[in-house]
Design an enzyme around this catalytic site. Structure first.
Site, mmCIF file in Angstrom:
data_model
loop_
_atom_site.group_PDB
_atom_site.id
_atom_site.type_symbol
_atom_site.label_atom_id
_atom_site.label_comp_id
_atom_site.label_asym_id
_atom_site.label_seq_id
_atom_site.Cartn_x
_atom_site.Cartn_y
_atom_site.Cartn_z
ATOM 1 N N GLY A 85 0.782 -1.230 0.000
ATOM 2 C CA GLY A 85 0.000 0.000 0.000
ATOM 3 C C GLY A 85 0.814 1.280 0.000
ATOM 4 N N GLN A 86 2.145 1.166 -0.172
ATOM 5 C CA GLN A 86 2.948 2.389 -0.253
ATOM 6 C C GLN A 86 2.509 3.172 -1.484
ATOM 7 O OE1 GLN A 86 4.254 -0.663 -0.168
ATOM 8 N NE2 GLN A 86 5.557 -0.836 1.605
ATOM 9 N N GLU A 87 2.769 4.461 -1.465
ATOM 10 C CA GLU A 87 2.308 5.323 -2.549
ATOM 11 C C GLU A 87 2.737 4.821 -3.926
ATOM 12 O OE1 GLU A 87 1.933 10.072 -3.392
ATOM 13 O OE2 GLU A 87 2.537 9.383 -1.406
#
Length: 175
Positions: free
Chosen positions: A64-66
C-alpha cells in the site's frame, strides 16, 4: 469444465489499503490463526485461504505504499471480491485512504465486484467506528451497484476477520 465450476476452483480476492493499515497482519491471522511479525509489503503476497471447502480463496495482498498504489489497477483483472483495509486510527491519512478506495472502485475489472471494508485497529481507543468509516468513505453512494459491508475488526487479535471474510464469500457465491 464449465466456467461456473472453474470459478469454484479459484476465487480471487484482492486485499488493498494504505501501507500500515494491517493488510498482511490480517491475511496471516486468517491463514495461520496466529500472530506473526510483518514488515511493509514490497510487491505482493499471495495466499490460499479455505474457510469452507467449496470456496477456496486466493488472496492477493498488494503493498500500500504510494508507489505501489499506482499499480493496484493491474491486479484487478479476474478479481471476484475486494477486501479494503482501513486503519481506523490513522486520522491524518483517512482522506488518502478514502480517495484510493474511490479510485480503485472505478476500475473496469471490478465494476460489480462485492466489497468488504475492514475498519481495522478497533482495539485502539479513539478509533473511528465502522459507521464513521461507512459515512466518511461514502460507501452507500460509491457501492450502490454492488454488495458491500463494513466490518469492524482487529487484525492482531483476529476479532471480526472471519465474519468479514464470510460476508465477502457469501456475496461472491451469490453472484
Amino acid at each position: 469444465m464449465s466456467s461456473k465450476s472453474a470459478k469454484v476452483q479459484e476465487t480471487r480476492i484482492l486485499l488493498l489499503g494504505l501501507d500500515s493499515a494491517g493488510k498482511s497482519t490480517l491475511l496471516y491471522k486468517l491463514k495461520l490463526a496466529r500472530d506473526i511479525v510483518t514488515t511493509p509489503t514490497i510487491g505482493f503476497n499471495v495466499e490460499m485461504i479455505e474457510l469452507e471447502k467449496s470456496l477456496p480463496l486466493t488472496v492477493w495482498d498488494v503493498g500500500g505504499q504510494e508507489k505501489m498504489r499506482r499499480v493496484w489497477k493491474y491486479y484487478c483483472e479476474n478479481t471476484d471480491g475486494l477486501l479494503y483495509v482501513v486503519d481506523s486510527t490513522d486520522k491524518q491519512r483517512i482522506e488518502d485512504a478514502r480517495r484510493e478506495f474511490e479510485h480503485i472502485l472505478k476500475n473496469e475489472y471490478i465494476k460489480n465486484v462485492p466489497v468488504v471494508l475492514f475498519a481495522n485497529k478497533q482495539d485502539v481507543p479513539g478509533a473511528l467506528t465502522a459507521e464513521e468509516i461507512t459515512r466518511m468513505f461514502k460507501v452507500k453512494k460509491l457501492c450502490s451497484d454492488r454488495n458491500w459491508y463494513v466490518q469492524p475488526c482487529c487484525a492482531t487479535t483476529g476479532e471480526g476477520l472471519v465474519e468479514g471474510l464470510r460476508k465477502l464469500t457469501g456475496f461472491v457465491k451469490a453472484m
